[in-house]
Structures are given as structure tokens and as C-alpha cells.
Design an enzyme around this catalytic site. Structure first.
Site, PDB file in Angstrom:
ATOM      1  N   SER A 261       0.840  -1.203   0.000  1.00 18.52           N
ATOM      2  CA  SER A 261       0.000   0.000   0.000  1.00 18.52           C
ATOM      3  C   SER A 261       0.867   1.241   0.000  1.00 18.52           C
ATOM      4  O   SER A 261       2.070   1.195   0.227  1.00 18.52           O
ATOM      5  CB  SER A 261      -0.896  -0.002   1.232  1.00 18.52           C
ATOM      6  N   LYS A 262       0.181   2.356  -0.236  1.00 19.31           N
ATOM      7  CA  LYS A 262       0.846   3.655  -0.222  1.00 19.31           C
ATOM      8  C   LYS A 262       1.549   3.865   1.122  1.00 19.31           C
ATOM      9  O   LYS A 262       2.655   4.384   1.183  1.00 19.31           O
ATOM     10  CB  LYS A 262      -0.246   4.711  -0.440  1.00 19.31           C
ATOM     11  N   ARG A 263       0.867   3.426   2.187  1.00 21.29           N
ATOM     12  CA  ARG A 263       1.454   3.600   3.525  1.00 21.29           C
ATOM     13  C   ARG A 263       2.737   2.792   3.707  1.00 21.29           C
ATOM     14  O   ARG A 263       3.661   3.209   4.382  1.00 21.29           O
ATOM     15  CB  ARG A 263       0.440   3.214   4.620  1.00 21.29           C
ATOM     16  N   GLY A 265       4.917   2.211   1.492  1.00 23.92           N
ATOM     17  CA  GLY A 265       5.982   2.972   0.840  1.00 23.92           C
ATOM     18  C   GLY A 265       6.518   4.030   1.787  1.00 23.92           C
ATOM     19  O   GLY A 265       7.731   4.181   1.963  1.00 23.92           O
ATOM     20  N   TYR A 273       3.806   4.926  -5.938  1.00 24.55           N
ATOM     21  CA  TYR A 273       3.124   5.526  -7.081  1.00 24.55           C
ATOM     22  C   TYR A 273       4.110   5.682  -8.245  1.00 24.55           C
ATOM     23  O   TYR A 273       5.324   5.792  -8.034  1.00 24.55           O
ATOM     24  CB  TYR A 273       2.576   6.897  -6.710  1.00 24.55           C
TER      25      TYR A 273
END
Ligand code: GLU
Length: 507
Positions: A261-263, A265, A273
Site C-alpha cells: 500500500s501507499k502507507r 511505501g 506511485y
């Protein structure tokens, strides 16, 4: 495969930045389409206005452009099946929803959001489906005349699919093989909302049909929606035209536990992204691979290897090679762990293999953004070719090459001073005289020979003189072969750097 022209689509909802998994979905679609001389369609699925985010569509288009995965048809490029933005197709969908109601496969539901919320609060695991639909306010539970009255009075209502109870439906997924579902598990999804907009479920089926999509590759997270879509294809009488599905495996966290997930990263310090995404509402900037200094060629290469291989140990592929070699049968069912070190390795390989001309515009930007003045294009090319093996990310070129354009601002004195001797000062003074007054060439091989000869004459080991010489020219303990650096800097510049550094080293 049938003889229909292959048509695939990437159908993102413009809700924010594009996760690397999204770009991998684009890539698989693109490769499949190009391999079969088919069409790659970009369709913007923006029917959920509450999740719509300004700038997200532009971001997606820019991202495809950066990656070199241009759609054949899109909201911008247009095409025979335009419009390609679902919000602009709003008027198309009601007819199909009403057709389903007429057939008894869908129904009107008048429950207000508050009523639904109350049910969710009061009934554990509440689902709007076969278990409760008869107790709720809809055209299945209410007498016909009451339903008509409400509709005539303009009472807000949605249209829901009537999921059959205890039916087993199945399909062949191109990656997972046979997949089956029990329809009782799924709720009666809304197909048309009160504002007349379709939901994703209705719109995706109608548009895949109208746009003659033959193959649909999408993330595994959409697998639970497949039974609803399958039934819609069947109820609308289009089953023979249903695309072949491929649900792509998830990209997993580095430890393999769950979807990346973005978190993750942000927590682990790498981008998730494709490109930087700035959220205007929260003011949060989510970093992207592009801005970190990945080449698009490397980005695509690392993405394709997340879940696919060509059956050999080869890991580096150009887009053209991928178009030739890609096969959906070789995509793994299991999720692929993301490894950022490996991602950087791909980029380093691509930098190493790219010629100076390909890299030049990117490197010029890296350098000029840092205030480095580059005057000579050919000189820049030579520098790039000399240092590219040392760079894993594009910004690494700043550290690895700025000293070719400007004198070092600082020296790694700790690496020099403790071992400095008068004999070394003496040597460099003699070297300066040699460079200034003799015809000695600065060409790497000749100069290296002269340098060593002089060291011998002065009875100092040449090895002990190399590191200080490097630090004089570069400022630190890095860079290519030191005599290559001197040759490229030229005689005058080398002399000037020795003079300047000598003052620092001996003060
Ligand atoms: N609009 C969906 C998404 O945002 C598309 C899923 C599909 O390809 O069917 O991912």
C-alpha cells in the site's frame, strides 16, 4: 482465440495517483493488445462523483505518456466508441438497468441512506440481498401501484440487481483457470444510482460490451465483483460477447504479508506511485518512481517481472521484446513481493545499457536543477558515458558528474591530511611544473605513465598519490579512473585544481 480483433481496456477511476500495480495492469493490457495487433483503450470510470479527484485523469494520461504506453483510443485521442469518460455516457446506461428490471433481474429500491444505515447498525452483517430484501422498501416487497406512485412522485430510488440464491456460476480466468462462485455470497449491488449515474458494476459491463472489449485484465481485488458482472452479461443477453477475464496477482509488501500500500511505501522509504502525487485536500505529497529518478524503460521492466517471466533467467527486456515474448499463460497466480533494492538494480542496469544520447535530456535536467552550468553537449555526452555505470538513480549523476563542470566546493580532508607529508607536497609541485612547462600530454595513458615515472624519481609509491590526486580533482573518494577524469578535465583545469587543493591540503 476467436478471429475478433483484440480490444483491451485500462479502466481506471480518477481517484488519485497511480499505484505501481495500476501501471502493471496497463502494461499487461498494452503488451497483449500490441502482440495481437489489437487496440488498447483507455476508459475513465468516473461515475462515482464522490470519489472523483481533480487532476487524477491528467495524471493518468501523463503517466501513460511517460511510460510510452499510448492508448489507441482515449478521452483525449478520441475513437470510434467515444466518449471514453463514463460521466459523459450517463444517458446510455438507464436503458439497460430498466431492461433488467423488466426482466425481473433487477428492482427499484427506495430505502433512504438513513434507513440503510439504521439496518447496518441494528442487524449484524447486514447485506441488502436475498435474506432481507423482502423486508425493505423496494419493488419486490411493495405492491405495484405503490411503486408506481413513488416513481411518479419523483421519490429518489436506485436500481439493484437481484442476485439469485444458491446458484453456482463459474468462468475460466486466463490466469487462475476455473473460478466459481456461490451467488448467495454477494449482495444486491446497486446498478443505477438515485442521480441516474450508473455504478461501476453496470457501467463496466455495458461499456465493455459497447466498446467490443475482447479481453479484460484487471487487479485481483476485482475478482469478488466478477459474479455480478457475469450475471449482467448473461441477463443482458450478451454472454457470447463477454471478454475473457484475467485477474492479475497482487503486488505484495516486501515481507509478503498483504498488498503493498501507499502507507508501506512511506513506512519503508520507497515510492509506490508511478509519479509524484500531490493531494490538494490534505497537502500530502506521495512520491513517485519518476521523480526519484527511474527511467520509464526500467520501471516497465521491473513491473513486468512482478509476476511474469519468459521461462529463462533473462530479466532485462525492452518494450519491443516484451511485446514479442509476453504471454498471459506465464503470469503467476501467486502475488509478487516487491523488493525496492531489486527495483533499483533494474534502473542501474537500464542506465548502464542506455546510450548517452538517450540519457542526456534527463541528466541535463538533473544538473541544471542543481545549478550546474553545462555548456558543451559533446562534453556532457562523454561525461555521461564515463560515469553512468556508477549511477542507480538519475539524481546520482549529480554527485558522480558535477565535478566535471565545476571545481569541488569541499574536499574530503580526513582522507588526505592525516597521511600528508612534505614529500607529497614536493611531488605535486613537481607535477605542476611538469604539466605547465613540458609538452606532456594529459591523455590518460601517457599522463599516467608520466605521473608514475615522476613518483619513482621522487621515491614515493604511486599508490599513495592516487587518492590525494582523486580528491584534488573530484573532492571525494569516488568517480571513474582518475586519469580518465584528468584527461577529460584537460590540462589547464587539472593544473588549476591541483594548485587549489594543494593550498587546502597543506594549510
Ligand atoms: N474502474 C475500476 C478501477 O478503478 C476498473 C476495474 C476493471 O478493470 O474492471 O480499477
Amino acid at each position: 482465440m476467436s478471429d475478433k480483433k483484440v480490444r483491451v481496456r485500462f479502466a481506471p477511476s480518477p481517484t488519485g495517483g497511480l499505484h505501481l500495480g495500476g501501471v502493471r495492469t496497463v502494461l499487461f493490457n498494452y503488451l497483449f493488445a500490441k502482440q495481437h495487433k489489437g487496440d488498447f483503450v483507455l476508459r475513465i470510470e468516473d461515475t462515482d462523483q464522490s470519489r472523483y479527484v481533480k487532476g487524477a485523469e491528467e495524471y493518468i494520461l501523463e503517466c501513460l505518456e511517460w511510460c510510452g504506453l499510448a492508448p489507441d483510443e482515449s478521452p483525449v485521442a478520441g475513437g470510434h466508441y467515444a466518449p471514453y469518460r463514463q460521466s459523459e455516457r450517463k444517458s446510455i446506461y438507464r436503458e439497460y438497468a430498466e431492461r433488467l428490471v423488466g426482466q425481473g433481474h433487477a428492482y427499484y429500491a427506495f430505502d433512504t441512506p438513513e434507513e440503510l444505515e439504521r439496518n447496518r447498525q441494528e442487524i449484524p452483517n447486514f447485506q441488502y440481498g436475498h435474506a432481507y430484501r423482502d423486508t425493505l422498501r423496494n419493488s419486490l416487497s411493495m405492491p405495484l401501484h405503490e411503486v408506481q406512485q413513488l416513481i411518479d412522485a419523483g421519490e429518489p430510488h436506485v436500481i439493484r440487481i437481484k442476485m439469485p440464491e444458491n446458484e453456482h456460476i463459474h468462468f475460466e480466468d486466463m490466469i487462475r483457470g476455473h473460478v466459481s462462485f456461490d451467488t448467495s455470497q454477494s449482495d444486491d449491488k446497486v446498478l443505477l444510482k438515485a442521480d441516474g449515474m450508473p455504478t461501476y458494476h453496470l457501467a463496466v459491463v455495458v461499456d465493455d460490451y459497447l466498446m467490443k472489449i475482447t479481453h479484460a485484465f484487471r487487479g485481483e481485488e476485482w475478482l469478488p465483483s466478477a459474479p455480478v458482472h457475469l450475471l449482467l452479461w448473461e441477463y443482458l443477453g450478451w454472454k457470447a460477447d463477454m471478454p475473457q477475464w484475467a485477474h492479475l496477482p497482487l503486488i505484495l509488501k516486501p515481507d509478503g504479508h498483504g498488498k503493498l500500500s501507499k502507507r508501506d511505501g512511506a513506512r519503508l522509504g520507497f515510492p509506490v506511485y508511478a509519479m509524484n502525487w500531490f493531494d490538494e485536500k490534505t497537502g500530502e505529497l506521495t512520491p513517485g518512481f519518476r521523480e526519484l529518478g527511474f527511467l520509464p524503460e526500467a520501471f516497465l521492466n521491473l513491473l513486468v517481472m512482478l509476476g511474469w517471466n519468459d521461462g529463462t533467467h533473462n530479466e532485462i527486456f525492452t518494450l519491443d521484446e516484451l511485446i514479442e515474448k509476453f504471454s498471459i499463460e506465464r503470469v503467476n497466480k501467486a502475488g509478487a513481493k516487491f523488493d525496492f533494492e531489486k527495483a533499483k538494480w533494474f534502473n542501474a542496469e537500464w542506465i548502464k545499457r542506455s546510450n548517452g544520447g538517450r540519457l542526456k535530456p534527463d541528466i541535463l535536467k538533473v544538473l541544471t536543477d542543481k545549478g550546474v552550468q553545462v555548456k558543451d553537449d559533446d562534453y556532457l555526452l562523454t561525461v555521461i558515458n564515463l560515469v553512468k555505470e556508477r549511477c542507480a538513480l538519475l539524481p546520482d549523476f549529480y554527485q558522480q558528474s558535477s565535478y566535471f563542470f565545476e571545481q569541488p566546493k569541499e574536499y574530503d580532508l580526513n582522507a588526505v591530511k592525516p597521511k600528508w607529508t612534505d614529500a607529497k607536497t614536493d611531488f605535486y609541485k613537481a607535477l605542476l611544473i611538469m604539466l605547465s612547462y613540458s609538452e606532456v600530454s594529459i591523455e590518460a595513458i601517457t599522463f599516467e605513465e608520466q605521473f608514475k615515472k615522476l613518483a619513482e624519481e621522487k621515491a614515493i609509491k604511486a599508490g599513495e598519490l592516487m587518492l590525494p590526486f582523486r580528491i584534488m580533482l573530484v573532492g571525494g573518494k569516488f568517480g571513474p579512473h582518475v586519469f580518465d577524469i584528468a584527461a577529460l578535465l584537460g590540462k589547464q583545469e587539472t593544473i588549476s585544481r591541483i594548485q587549489k587543493a594543494l593550498v587546502e591540503f597543506t594549510s
